[in-house]
Design a protein around this motif. Structure first.
Motif, PDB file in Angstrom:
ATOM      1  N   THR A 186       6.007  -9.375  -9.994  1.00 24.23           N
ATOM      2  CA  THR A 186       7.222  -9.845  -9.335  1.00 24.23           C
ATOM      3  C   THR A 186       6.992 -11.242  -8.779  1.00 24.23           C
ATOM      4  O   THR A 186       5.851 -11.646  -8.509  1.00 24.23           O
ATOM      5  CB  THR A 186       7.638  -8.904  -8.189  1.00 24.23           C
ATOM      6  OG1 THR A 186       6.579  -8.844  -7.219  1.00 24.23           O
ATOM      7  CG2 THR A 186       7.919  -7.503  -8.706  1.00 24.23           C
ATOM      8  N   VAL A 198      11.343  -6.244   0.585  1.00 28.64           N
ATOM      9  CA  VAL A 198      10.252  -5.755  -0.240  1.00 28.64           C
ATOM     10  C   VAL A 198      10.635  -4.382  -0.770  1.00 28.64           C
ATOM     11  O   VAL A 198      11.167  -3.539  -0.027  1.00 28.64           O
ATOM     12  CB  VAL A 198       8.937  -5.682   0.569  1.00 28.64           C
ATOM     13  CG1 VAL A 198       7.832  -5.060  -0.260  1.00 28.64           C
ATOM     14  CG2 VAL A 198       8.536  -7.076   1.047  1.00 28.64           C
ATOM     15  N   GLY A 222       3.883 -10.604  -6.570  1.00 26.96           N
ATOM     16  CA  GLY A 222       3.418  -9.237  -6.358  1.00 26.96           C
ATOM     17  C   GLY A 222       2.636  -8.729  -7.561  1.00 26.96           C
ATOM     18  O   GLY A 222       3.071  -8.893  -8.707  1.00 26.96           O
ATOM     19  N   CYS A 252       3.935  -5.464  -2.970  1.00 23.84           N
ATOM     20  CA  CYS A 252       5.298  -5.918  -3.289  1.00 23.84           C
ATOM     21  C   CYS A 252       5.441  -6.062  -4.802  1.00 23.84           C
ATOM     22  O   CYS A 252       6.219  -6.884  -5.281  1.00 23.84           O
ATOM     23  CB  CYS A 252       5.638  -7.215  -2.573  1.00 23.84           C
ATOM     24  SG  CYS A 252       4.514  -8.562  -2.891  1.00 23.84           S
ATOM     25  N   ARG A 294      10.151  -0.633  -2.491  1.00 25.61           N
ATOM     26  CA  ARG A 294       9.290   0.541  -2.554  1.00 25.61           C
ATOM     27  C   ARG A 294       9.933   1.520  -3.545  1.00 25.61           C
ATOM     28  O   ARG A 294      11.151   1.526  -3.723  1.00 25.61           O
ATOM     29  CB  ARG A 294       9.150   1.204  -1.177  1.00 25.61           C
ATOM     30  CG  ARG A 294       8.514   0.296  -0.119  1.00 25.61           C
ATOM     31  CD  ARG A 294       7.033   0.162  -0.375  1.00 25.61           C
ATOM     32  NE  ARG A 294       6.338  -0.607   0.645  1.00 25.61           N
ATOM     33  CZ  ARG A 294       6.002  -1.879   0.517  1.00 25.61           C
ATOM     34  NH1 ARG A 294       6.336  -2.530  -0.597  1.00 25.61           N
ATOM     35  NH2 ARG A 294       5.353  -2.515   1.466  1.00 25.61           N
ATOM     36  N   ILE A 300      10.289  -8.302  -4.622  1.00 27.25           N
ATOM     37  CA  ILE A 300      10.255  -9.128  -3.417  1.00 27.25           C
ATOM     38  C   ILE A 300      11.367 -10.155  -3.532  1.00 27.25           C
ATOM     39  O   ILE A 300      11.597 -10.734  -4.601  1.00 27.25           O
ATOM     40  CB  ILE A 300       8.881  -9.812  -3.235  1.00 27.25           C
ATOM     41  CG1 ILE A 300       8.893 -10.706  -1.984  1.00 27.25           C
ATOM     42  CG2 ILE A 300       8.470 -10.576  -4.472  1.00 27.25           C
ATOM     43  CD1 ILE A 300       7.542 -11.277  -1.637  1.00 27.25           C
ATOM     44  N   LEU A 318      -0.862  -9.290  -3.035  1.00 22.23           N
ATOM     45  CA  LEU A 318       0.156 -10.315  -2.857  1.00 22.23           C
ATOM     46  C   LEU A 318      -0.525 -11.681  -2.964  1.00 22.23           C
ATOM     47  O   LEU A 318      -1.501 -11.964  -2.269  1.00 22.23           O
ATOM     48  CB  LEU A 318       0.831 -10.177  -1.488  1.00 22.23           C
ATOM     49  CG  LEU A 318       1.693 -11.356  -1.021  1.00 22.23           C
ATOM     50  CD1 LEU A 318       2.905 -11.539  -1.938  1.00 22.23           C
ATOM     51  CD2 LEU A 318       2.137 -11.158   0.430  1.00 22.23           C
TER      52      LEU A 318
END
Length: 319
Positions: free
Chosen positions: A237, A287, A248, A273, A289, A277, A256
């Motif tokens: 990411t 962020v 990420g 992340c 999940r 993100i 990170l």
């Protein structure tokens, strides 16, 4: 007749001869001047001099100030409205990335499903997409999604890398751009000032990462090298926020990466992340999940975070 007398007579004669012409010239001059005066008066009547501007109405100033204050409050309300939320529904494959339009929508990419929700996570639009749609970003009313139709993290030649473009309002596909420079698979995309950076997979053991820069028409500009050290499967990411690039990555723990505008490393942190993100206008981050269950599918949620000198990012309360 003497010279002096003769000269006087001649001058008198010349003056007498010129006198009529002098009178005519004076008359013409006077007539021209009168005509100019009349023209000036006509212009003054047609285009009167501007009056001095009236003093501003204090009440009008107060109303303008109230309007500006109301706009500021509305903007602050929008920023505060980005809170921890779950995306409505469950999907066959896991969450790959998130972004927002900085206003009233959140976009989620679940590998084969592109989803638009409101700020409470309620689905507004949902379209099936090709496998594998990865991380995404928003720019000027459009969504840009990193796509790999081939294999990830393999030697060059086995990936089929693209960036697909969608209308942010309707999720209608608008364009496809090849990104063949990502020879290990395009996995994430971010935008800065109209230029795009695409990131992706890497074979095991490579001790650096790469960010591929494109202009607004997706003409390739440059490959940037990140002296990041090894990260599992490259970068997943990406986001540009607060004057830095944020990347990420998978790993145990998740990683990170933080880099400056020139892609010089500014930090490496144990922070998760890799599922998404996004930076917000107020300086915070969202962020992602997520989790998957065999019988119910995959779900996703977002949580707010702020920059932190020690941990890179830090989860904060959204109350």
């Amino acid at each position: 007749m003497g010279n002096v007398t003769r000269r006087a007579v001649l001058q008198a004669a010349v003056g007498a001869a010129a006198a009529p012409w002098n009178l005519v010239g004076a008359s013409v001059f006077a007539a021209d001047r009168a005509e100019e005066d009349r023209a000036e008066e006509d212009r003054a009547e047609e285009d009167p001099a501007e009056e001095d501007p009236a003093e501003e109405d204090p009440a009008e100033e107060d109303r303008a100030e109230e309007d500006r204050a109301e706009e500021d409050r509305a903007e602050e309300d929008i920023e505060r409205s980005f809170k921890a939320v779950e995306c409505q529904g469950a999907y066959p494959k896991h969450l790959q990335g998130i972004c927002t339009n900085d206003r009233d929508a959140i976009y989620w990419c679940f590998t084969t499903d592109l989803v638009k929700t409101d700020l409470s996570g309620q689905v507004l639009r949902h379209v099936p997409v090709a496998n594998h749609h990865g991380d995404l970003c928003f720019h000027e009313g459009k969504l840009y999604v990193a796509v790999n139709l081939g294999k990830f993290n393999q030697p060059a030649g086995q990936a089929d890398s693209w960036v697909y473009v969608y209308c942010a309002d309707t999720l209608r596909e608008l364009a496809r751009h090849r990104t063949p420079e990502l020879v290990h698979g395009a996995g994430g995309v971010a935008c800065r000032e109209g230029r795009f950076v695409v990131v992706g997979g890497l074979p095991e053991g490579v001790d650096e990462n790469y960010a591929y820069e494109y202009n607004g028409d997706f003409a390739f500009r440059k490959r940037h090298v990140l002296a990041s050290g090894y990260t599992r499967l490259g970068i997943q990411t990406a986001a540009w926020s607060g004057g830095f690039w944020w990347f990420g990555c998978y790993g145990d723990p998740s990683t990170l990466l933080k880099a400056d505008a020139s892609f010089r490393m500014a930090g490496r942190y144990a922070f998760a992340c890799s599922l998404g993100i996004a930076g917000l206008p107020d300086g915070r981050f969202l962020v992602a999940r997520g989790s998957c269950a065999q019988n119910t599918g995959c779900v996703g949620r977002i949580v707010p975070a702020v920059a932190d000198a020690k941990s890179g990012l830090r989860i904060v309360s959204s109350d």
